[in-house]
Design a protein around this motif. Structure first.
Motif, mmCIF file in Angstrom:
data_model
loop_
_atom_site.group_PDB
_atom_site.id
_atom_site.type_symbol
_atom_site.label_atom_id
_atom_site.label_comp_id
_atom_site.label_asym_id
_atom_site.label_seq_id
_atom_site.Cartn_x
_atom_site.Cartn_y
_atom_site.Cartn_z
ATOM 1 N N THR A 115 0.840 -1.190 0.000
ATOM 2 C CA THR A 115 0.000 0.000 0.000
ATOM 3 C C THR A 115 0.878 1.244 0.000
ATOM 4 O OG1 THR A 115 -0.097 -0.045 2.426
ATOM 5 C CG2 THR A 115 -1.843 -1.204 1.222
ATOM 6 N N ASN A 116 0.292 2.365 -0.331
ATOM 7 C CA ASN A 116 0.981 3.659 -0.318
ATOM 8 C C ASN A 116 2.229 3.643 -1.206
ATOM 9 O OD1 ASN A 116 1.646 6.269 0.245
ATOM 10 N ND2 ASN A 116 1.589 6.055 2.458
ATOM 11 N N ARG A 117 1.992 3.400 -2.483
ATOM 12 C CA ARG A 117 3.088 3.310 -3.452
ATOM 13 C C ARG A 117 3.975 4.549 -3.436
ATOM 14 N NH1 ARG A 117 2.755 1.406 -9.725
ATOM 15 N NH2 ARG A 117 4.487 2.640 -10.558
ATOM 16 N N ALA A 118 3.379 5.719 -3.367
ATOM 17 C CA ALA A 118 4.162 6.956 -3.418
ATOM 18 C C ALA A 118 5.135 7.051 -2.251
ATOM 19 C CB ALA A 118 3.230 8.166 -3.435
ATOM 20 N N ALA A 119 4.737 6.559 -1.089
ATOM 21 C CA ALA A 119 5.608 6.625 0.087
ATOM 22 C C ALA A 119 6.855 5.769 -0.108
ATOM 23 C CB ALA A 119 4.850 6.181 1.328
ATOM 24 N N TRP A 120 6.695 4.561 -0.680
ATOM 25 C CA TRP A 120 7.850 3.698 -0.912
ATOM 26 C C TRP A 120 8.749 4.266 -1.999
ATOM 27 C CZ3 TRP A 120 9.124 0.758 2.809
ATOM 28 C CH2 TRP A 120 8.165 0.116 3.589
ATOM 29 N N GLU A 121 8.169 4.882 -3.012
ATOM 30 C CA GLU A 121 8.980 5.521 -4.052
ATOM 31 C C GLU A 121 9.778 6.679 -3.470
ATOM 32 O OE1 GLU A 121 6.071 4.599 -7.903
ATOM 33 O OE2 GLU A 121 5.771 6.409 -6.686
ATOM 34 N N HIS A 122 9.139 7.466 -2.619
ATOM 35 C CA HIS A 122 9.834 8.591 -1.986
ATOM 36 C C HIS A 122 10.959 8.100 -1.085
ATOM 37 C CE1 HIS A 122 10.516 12.480 -0.201
ATOM 38 N NE2 HIS A 122 10.209 12.037 1.008
ATOM 39 N N LYS A 123 10.696 7.029 -0.356
ATOM 40 C CA LYS A 123 11.727 6.473 0.523
ATOM 41 C C LYS A 123 12.911 5.968 -0.296
ATOM 42 C CE LYS A 123 11.949 3.774 4.781
ATOM 43 N NZ LYS A 123 11.181 2.903 5.721
ATOM 44 N N THR A 124 12.630 5.348 -1.424
ATOM 45 C CA THR A 124 13.700 4.893 -2.316
ATOM 46 C C THR A 124 14.571 6.057 -2.749
ATOM 47 O OG1 THR A 124 12.318 3.072 -3.141
ATOM 48 C CG2 THR A 124 14.188 3.743 -4.512
ATOM 49 N N ASP A 125 13.953 7.139 -3.183
ATOM 50 C CA ASP A 125 14.710 8.309 -3.634
ATOM 51 C C ASP A 125 15.532 8.918 -2.497
ATOM 52 O OD1 ASP A 125 14.016 8.273 -6.312
ATOM 53 O OD2 ASP A 125 12.264 9.562 -6.048
ATOM 54 N N ARG A 126 14.997 8.920 -1.293
ATOM 55 C CA ARG A 126 15.736 9.475 -0.149
ATOM 56 C C ARG A 126 16.982 8.652 0.157
ATOM 57 N NH1 ARG A 126 12.874 10.250 5.204
ATOM 58 N NH2 ARG A 126 14.888 11.232 5.646
ATOM 59 N N TYR A 127 16.855 7.337 0.104
ATOM 60 C CA TYR A 127 18.035 6.501 0.352
ATOM 61 C C TYR A 127 19.063 6.657 -0.762
ATOM 62 C CZ TYR A 127 16.436 3.930 4.491
ATOM 63 O OH TYR A 127 16.051 3.576 5.763
ATOM 64 N N ILE A 128 18.604 6.771 -2.000
ATOM 65 C CA ILE A 128 19.538 6.976 -3.104
ATOM 66 C C ILE A 128 20.258 8.313 -2.941
ATOM 67 C CG2 ILE A 128 19.647 7.480 -5.591
ATOM 68 C CD1 ILE A 128 19.596 4.513 -4.958
ATOM 69 N N ALA A 129 19.539 9.339 -2.548
ATOM 70 C CA ALA A 129 20.170 10.640 -2.316
ATOM 71 C C ALA A 129 21.206 10.545 -1.195
ATOM 72 C CB ALA A 129 19.110 11.685 -1.982
ATOM 73 N N LEU A 130 20.898 9.771 -0.163
ATOM 74 C CA LEU A 130 21.839 9.610 0.944
ATOM 75 C C LEU A 130 23.076 8.829 0.487
ATOM 76 C CD1 LEU A 130 22.283 10.253 3.913
ATOM 77 C CD2 LEU A 130 21.032 8.162 4.502
ATOM 78 N N ALA A 131 22.873 7.810 -0.334
ATOM 79 C CA ALA A 131 24.016 7.091 -0.902
ATOM 80 C C ALA A 131 24.889 8.036 -1.721
ATOM 81 C CB ALA A 131 23.533 5.933 -1.767
ATOM 82 N N GLY A 132 24.247 8.890 -2.523
ATOM 83 C CA GLY A 132 24.993 9.869 -3.303
ATOM 84 C C GLY A 132 25.784 10.820 -2.430
ATOM 85 N N HIS A 133 25.207 11.185 -1.284
ATOM 86 C CA HIS A 133 25.908 12.062 -0.341
ATOM 87 C C HIS A 133 27.204 11.424 0.142
ATOM 88 C CE1 HIS A 133 26.712 14.446 3.284
ATOM 89 N NE2 HIS A 133 26.689 13.319 3.970
ATOM 90 N N PHE A 134 27.143 10.156 0.535
ATOM 91 C CA PHE A 134 28.346 9.489 1.031
ATOM 92 C C PHE A 134 29.359 9.281 -0.099
ATOM 93 C CE2 PHE A 134 25.307 7.959 4.348
ATOM 94 C CZ PHE A 134 25.950 8.536 5.431
ATOM 95 N N LEU A 135 28.891 8.971 -1.288
ATOM 96 C CA LEU A 135 29.799 8.775 -2.411
ATOM 97 C C LEU A 135 30.524 10.059 -2.797
ATOM 98 C CD1 LEU A 135 27.529 6.505 -4.622
ATOM 99 C CD2 LEU A 135 29.695 5.807 -3.562
ATOM 100 N N ALA A 136 29.904 11.203 -2.501
ATOM 101 C CA ALA A 136 30.503 12.492 -2.847
ATOM 102 C C ALA A 136 31.465 13.007 -1.782
ATOM 103 C CB ALA A 136 29.397 13.526 -3.075
ATOM 104 N N MET A 137 31.601 12.288 -0.661
ATOM 105 C CA MET A 137 32.548 12.717 0.372
ATOM 106 C C MET A 137 33.946 12.763 -0.229
ATOM 107 S SD MET A 137 30.700 13.265 3.071
ATOM 108 C CE MET A 137 31.774 13.202 4.504
#
Length: 344
Positions: free
Chosen positions: A311-333
Motif C-alpha cells: 500500500t501507499n506506493r508513493a511513500a515507498w517511491e519517496h523512501k527509495t529516492d531518499r536513500y539513493i540521495a543519501l548514498a549519493g551524499h556518502f559517495l561524494a565525500m
C-alpha cells in the motif's frame, strides 16, 4: 483441510487466544511477518512468502526460521526472546496457542519493549547524546569481540558485495516506478567503481580476521536504550548477510541515523568503536560502507513494490529516492570521491 492465513490472522486478533488476562490486541503488518502486541508481550508469525532472498512457503521453513530468530537474537537480547510457540488446530477445529493438536504454524514470543526507548524514537525526540553513543559502543564492542570469525575467504566476501550490488541493479532499475532513474544509475555506477578501487582494503580486512558474524540489520528501530541496552531483530534468515566488518555495521547504523536527521551519531560511534576494538579502517572504506548500505536500503524500499502488493506506493517511491540521495551524499565525500577517480 488446510488452515488459511486469513483464518490464522483472525484467530490471532482475538484476545481470547492469549488467555484470560489478555486485553486489546494490536496487529502490525511488516514485509515478511504479522506482529501482534498483547499487553507486555509480542507474538510474531511469518508470512508464507517467497522472495528471491527467502522462502517461507513451507511450514517447516517458518518453524526453522522462528527457532533461528530466537536463538540468534538471544545474543543481544537474552531476556526479550521468550521462545517459539505453535499455533495448533485442536480436535474441535478451533485454533489455539500451544497445547495438544496439529501444528498449523509457528510464532516467536517476545517480551514487549518500551517504544519510547527505541533509538529511532530517541533520535527523533532529540534525546541522543555522547552518553548514548558510549553505552551503545560498549555493548557492540563486547559483542564483536566475542563473535565468531567469518569462515569465508577474502575473494568470497568481495563476491558477496558483488552479489548484493547485482540485486541492487535488478530491483532499482525497474522502469515501472516513479523514482529518480538518473540518480539511481549514477549511484550504482559509482558504487561499482568504488568497490573495484577498494577491493584490496576489503580483502585485507577479511584476511586479518576482522569480519565476524554480526547482527546483520543494525537499525535505530532495533536498538532499545533500556538498562542494559537491548538489540533485537537480527537478520536471522541469511548467514552470509550476517558476516560483516564491524565498521560496516556501524556505518549502516550511522547511515540510518543520518536518514532520521542525526548524522553526528554515526561519526561518534565510528570513532568510539575504533578505540574500543583497538582497530580502525580508512575513511574512504567507511564512507563506501555507508553508501553501499544506503543503496541496499533503497532496494529494500522499492522491493515492497516489486515483490508484492504494498500500500501507499508513493511513500515507498519517496523512501527509495531518499536513500539513493543519501548514498549519493556518502559517495561524494572527498575521501571516497578521490579513491573512486584513482580506481577507474
Amino acid at each position: 483441510m488446510p488452515v488459511t492465513i486469513e483464518e490464522k490472522l483472525d484467530a490471532l486478533r482475538n484476545p481470547a487466544i492469549y488467555g484470560n488476562a489478555a486485553g486489546e490486541v494490536k496487529a502490525v503488518e511488516t514485509h515478511m511477518s504479522w506482529v501482534f502486541l498483547v499487553g507486555d508481550e509480542v507474538y510474531k508469525i511469518k508470512k508464507p512468502v517467497h522472495f528471491p532472498f527467502v522462502d517461507f512457503t513451507a511450514l517447516e521453513a517458518r518453524e526453522h526460521n522462528c527457532r533461528e530468530e530466537v536463538h540468534l537474537n538471544r545474543r543481544l537480547a537474552p531476556d526479550v526472546y521468550l521462545g517459539v510457540v505453535a499455533l495448533v488446530r485442536r480436535a474441535d477445529g478451533f485454533l489455539a496457542l500451544g497445547g495438544p493438536g496439529e501444528a498449523v504454524d509457528w510464532l516467536v514470543r517476545m517480551r514487549r519493549l518500551p517504544a519510547e526507548n527505541m533509538l529511532s524514537a530517541v533520535l527523533i525526540a532529540g534525546g541522543a547524546d555522547g552518553i548514548t553513543a558510549d553505552r551503545l559502543t560498549r555493548v557492540l564492542a563486547d559483542f564483536y569481540r566475542k563473535a565468531e570469525r567469518s569462515p569465508l575467504s577474502p575473494q568470497e566476501h568481495v563476491q558477496c558485495f558483488e552479489s548484493q550490488q547485482a540485486q541492487n541493479r535488478q530491483v532499482l532499475c525497474h522502469r515501472d516506478f516513479d523514482v529518480d532513474a538518473q540518480a539511481i544509475r549514477r549511484v550504482l555506477n559509482r558504487i561499482d567503481e568504488c568497490l573495484h578501487a577498494l577491493r584490496p582494503l576489503i580483502e585485507a580486512r577479511v584476511a586479518a580476521g576482522r569480519f565476524v558474524e554480526g547482527h546483520g540489520d543494525l537499525r535505530p528501530e532495533h536498538v532499545c536504550l533500556t538498562e542494559p541496552i537491548t538489540i533485537i531483530d537480527c537478520l536471522e534468515f541469511s548467514y552470509l548477510l550476517r558476516l560483516v566488518d564491524p565498521f560496516e555495521e556501524i556505518a549502516f547504523l550511522g547511515m540510518e541515523c543520518a536518514f532520521l536527521g542525526v548524522p553526528e551519531i554515526g561519526r561518534e560511534l565510528f570513532a568510539r568503536l575504533g578505540v574500543a576494538l583497538n582497530d580502525t579502517i580508512a575513511p574512504e572504506l567507511y564512507q563506501f560502507y555507508s553508501a553501499f548500505r544506503a543503496a541496499m536500503r533503497a532496494r529494500m524500499a522499492l522491493g515492497h513494490l516489486v515483490y508484492g502488493p504494498a500500500t501507499n506506493r508513493a511513500a515507498w517511491e519517496h523512501k527509495t529516492d531518499r536513500y539513493i540521495a543519501l548514498a549519493g551524499h556518502f559517495l561524494a565525500m572527498p575521501e571516497l570521491a578521490a579513491v573512486s577517480i584513482r580506481g577507474m
